[in-house]
Scaffold this active site. Structure first.
Site, short mmCIF file in Angstrom:
data_model
loop_
_atom_site.label_atom_id
_atom_site.label_comp_id
_atom_site.label_asym_id
_atom_site.label_seq_id
_atom_site.Cartn_x
_atom_site.Cartn_y
_atom_site.Cartn_z
N ASP A 8 0.88 -1.17 0.00
CA ASP A 8 0.00 0.00 0.00
C ASP A 8 0.92 1.21 0.00
O ASP A 8 1.54 1.53 1.01
CB ASP A 8 -0.88 -0.04 1.25
N LYS A 61 3.13 11.26 -3.64
CA LYS A 61 2.08 10.58 -4.41
C LYS A 61 1.18 11.58 -5.14
O LYS A 61 0.63 11.28 -6.19
CB LYS A 61 1.25 9.74 -3.45
N GLU A 102 -7.22 0.86 -4.38
CA GLU A 102 -7.19 0.77 -2.92
C GLU A 102 -8.52 0.31 -2.31
O GLU A 102 -8.52 -0.58 -1.46
CB GLU A 102 -6.77 2.12 -2.33
N ASP A 113 -12.58 5.88 2.83
CA ASP A 113 -11.13 5.90 3.05
C ASP A 113 -10.69 7.32 3.39
O ASP A 113 -10.61 8.18 2.51
CB ASP A 113 -10.42 5.39 1.79
#
Lengths: 179, 563
Positions: free
Chosen positions: B8, B70, B171, B193
């Site tokens: 992850d 990211k 994800e 999330d």
């Protein structure tokens, strides 16, 4: 092949419920998905794309109805035979022209409905009393979502041969498609 | 067969996991933690540190510490989201010769995949230490809204770190995979999330073990960091009121505040009040000053109410996109450390009108799901299947610069779709196929991803030739476009490999550089005696690897017992 029969691809009966279709889809994905078939990826890819396409059609009520119409009412592919006497040269020539357009229309039918439609209409231009071409025009129009126009063409076919059961069935299916 | 780990790669924290004997094991890092901060800090010597030690440099050495990389993966400097994000990071962003984004640290430019690769390399190394054997393959997760160049950038980082990335998975899918639902029953799952830096809500459908993403929506700038920031500001204001000293100018004080704010936030998930004490935070003429404050849960909820409420509109949007109402959702899975906050849970519970699913660890479930998918790809698990969708519509440019879509957005892959086109002019002997991706009606407003010509079309009046253009997207999301002239049977095709902006030679160059740089810095601590010795630059073939090592291990064992 005329139209793919998505029921055959998903291995279900045409009367299958939505749930049965969904279960069949998932089971076949298991069988075919490239993740589960690393040793024959190309085959897995092709089979899975077919299953995905079939499910896309059959899981959507509108598309499924259209598909039902397509598989129950296939296009007329065979050219009817017509005999001419030697003094009907002009007529024979016209018929040959119409036949040529008809065959071109049939060849295009599976791939490109709008072009196929034009060819059949040209055939009608040469030979007005041509039920097979009229019928195919109707099918093309159904595919292009012009149901009312399609109906008028089917009516013309029926008027030419009132005893034909097949055209009556087609008209019934067209009503189902609308309803 | 060598082991495949699941990673992850998060905005703020990363985590690695592996399936061992049908169970997911989270791989602890060298510091003994189960998650690793996604931070890389560059030292004056040209070396770099990753993870916890790097995080400690975040505020003291802001210009040379890279976090939230990211956010910049696979994007150009001119991208509007980059323009917004560059205000938020202290490090310098520059454009490469081709317009791609680079991070400039002490005069050296790094591409985002390179920096991500440093994080991945640490995870890989820690995994190798933990497992006692070389790890060369991985499944990495990315947000569901990532486009193909962002996905490719993620893949490239893996390659630079010496990992073969078998698959990039979404994800939310990974999280629901890890939730371990009973796979026979059909259900609709909402994955909420809320991580350190981003928020997203995805709706998935699960039936007979097939997981499908239906829709996703989110806010890329909403997360735990914003909550920390609110606490920091409150502390600063509080301190200013008491001592009349502004701590904002003091970097070291800010770093300490950040650490305690995060700790207090975590504490408040369990307790009703948290004591915050920072001795010697500042000093003035009267002597050293100490900060002490008491933060209650109610106060925290008051400070962050608008942040929590901001999660609701994306939820509604995602439901709307999937044509569902809140009542249709069967399970709500919470992912990301921030979903431990009681208020967040309460708001989500109220929105969906049902209890939240408890069976997942919010920090680790994404990595665990990646590990499960790794096991599927290895052939160890047969009763799970992840189905992906294309994130964008694909099509070609047609007459008048129009964009004709062939594959619609959110189509399930693998997919094959074709359409027939024709020529625009009489006696046209070739056509140029320009492949675009996007949603706008004009081709020029979308992104051009490939061009090729089909030549040798027999001369004919316009609109007579029939050219079938077919799009094939495989399970990895690789697009193949082919054009066939149906009359002559001539075919021309291209494979469109998504472009992250890095060329193959750049990737292999970075791979070598990082492999070389790794040796002096990172081998020094040698945390565990279990570490095996093997050349890191070129990992040996997996088969050889296990063959060579096993006998050695056995020998050791027998030796031990013998003596």
């Amino acid at each position: 092949m005329d139209t793919r029969n998505y029921y055959e691809i998903l291995e279900v009966y045409p009367a299958a419920s939505n749930e049965e279709i969904e279960n069949a889809y998932r089971l076949l994905l298991y069988k075919y998905h490239p993740d589960h078939n690393p040793d024959r990826e190309q085959w897995a890819h092709e089979m899975t794309s077919k299953v995905v396409e079939a499910y896309e059609w059959l899981s959507n009520p509108e598309k499924r109805k259209l598909h039902n119409f397509q598989i129950y009412c296939p296009a007329k592919r065979k050219l009817p035979e017509r005999k001419f006497f030697f003094f009907q040269k002009k007529k024979k020539k016209q018929w040959e022209n119409a036949a040529l357009r008809f065959q071109a229309g049939v060849a295009l039918f599976a791939k490109q409905k709008s072009k196929s439609l034009l060819k059949f209409q040209e055939a009608i231009g040469f030979w007005a009393n041509f039920p097979e071409a009229l019928y195919n025009i109707g099918l093309c129009l159904v595919d292009l979502h012009k149901l009312e126009e399609a109906r008028s063409y089917f009516h013309r076919v029926r008027d030419m041969n009132p005893k034909d059961q097949e055209i009556k069935r087609t008209l019934r299916r067209l009503d189902e498609l609308k309803g | 067969m060598s082991k495949i780990i699941g990673i992850d790669l998060g905005t703020t924290n990363s985590c690695a996991a592996i399936m061992q004997d049908n169970e997911v094991v989270i791989i602890p890092n060298a510091e003994g933690m189960r998650t690793t901060p996604s931070v890389v800090s560059f030292l004056k010597t040209g070396e770099w540190v990753v993870g916890e030690p790097a995080k400690r440099q975040e505020i003291i050495n802001p210009e040379s510490t890279v976090f939230s990389i990211k956010r910049f993966m696979g994007l150009k400097l001119t991208d509007p989201s980059v323009q917004k994000d560059r205000q938020l990071v202290p490090y310098e962003l520059v454009a490469a010769s081709n317009g791609d984004l680079r991070v400039r640290i002490r005069g050296r430019d790094f591409s985002p995949p390179e920096i991500s690769a440093m994080i991945l390399a640490k995870l890989k190394r820690d995994a190798e230490n933990f497992l006692g054997e070389a790890v060369t393959k991985a499944v990495i997760t990315c947000p569901a809204y990532f486009n193909d160049s962002q996905r490719q950038a993620t893949k490239d980082s893996g390659r630079i770190a010496g990992l073969e990335v078998l698959r990039i998975i979404n994800e939310p899918t990974a999280a629901s995979l890890a939730a371990g639902f009973d796979r026979k029953t059909k259900r609709k799952i909402a994955v909420f999330d809320l991580g350190g830096g981003t928020f997203d809500l995805s709706i998935l459908e699960l039936g007979n073990g097939v997981f499908e993403v239906k829709s996703t929506c989110g806010d890329t700038h909403l997360g735990g960091d914003d909550f920390d920031q609110r606490i920091i500001e409150w502390l600063i204001e509080d301190f200013k009121g008491k001592e009349n000293i502004d701590l904002r100018k003091d970097r070291i004080a800010l770093q300490r505040l950040k650490e305690v704010a995060e700790k207090a936030k975590c504490e408040l998930s369990e307790k009703m009040a948290a004591e915050i004490t920072l001795p010697f935070i500042a000093s003035d003429a009267s002597g050293p000053k100490h900060l002490s404050a008491k933060l209650t849960r109610t106060k925290l909820e008051e400070l962050t109410k608008d942040l929590i409420d901001a999660t609701l509109p994306p939820c509604e949007q995602a439901l709307q996109d999937a044509n569902l109402r809140t009542g249709d959702i069967n399970e709500v899975v919470m992912v990301g450390g921030m979903t431990r906050v009681p208020k967040v849970r309460e708001v989500v519970r109220r929105l969906f009108g049902k209890e939240l699913y408890e069976g997942v660890n919010p920090d680790e479930s994404v990595a665990a799901g990646a590990a499960i998918q790794a096991s599927v790809l290895k052939g160890n698990i047969r009763d799970i299947l992840l189905l992906d969708v294309t994130p964008f519509s694909l099509g070609i440019r047609t007459e008048g610069g129009m964009f004709s879509k062939i594959v619609e957005k959110n189509s399930t892959i693998p997919v094959r779709k074709s359409e027939i086109f024709s020529t625009a002019k009489d006696n046209q002997t070739f056509v140029r196929i320009q492949v675009y991706q996007g949603e706008k009606p004009m081709a020029a407003d979308n992104k051009l991803i490939g061009t090729f010509d089909l030549v040798g079309i027999p001369a004919a009046p316009r609109e007579v030739p029939q050219i079938e253009v077919a799009f094939d997207i495989d399970a990895n999301g690789i697009v193949r476009v082919s054009a066939t002239d149906l009359a002559s049977g001539k075919e021309q095709a291209i494979k469109i490999t998504p472009n992250s902006g890095l060329t193959q030679s750049e990737i292999s160059q970075f791979t070598k550089e990082q492999a070389a740089a790794r040796v002096p810095v990172e081998q020094a601590p040698a945390p565990k005696a279990k570490k095996m010795d093997y050349p890191e630059a070129a990992p040996p073939e997996p088969a050889e690897d296990s063959e060579v090592k096993k006998p050695e291990k056995k020998k050791g064992l027998f030796g031990l017992f013998g003596s």
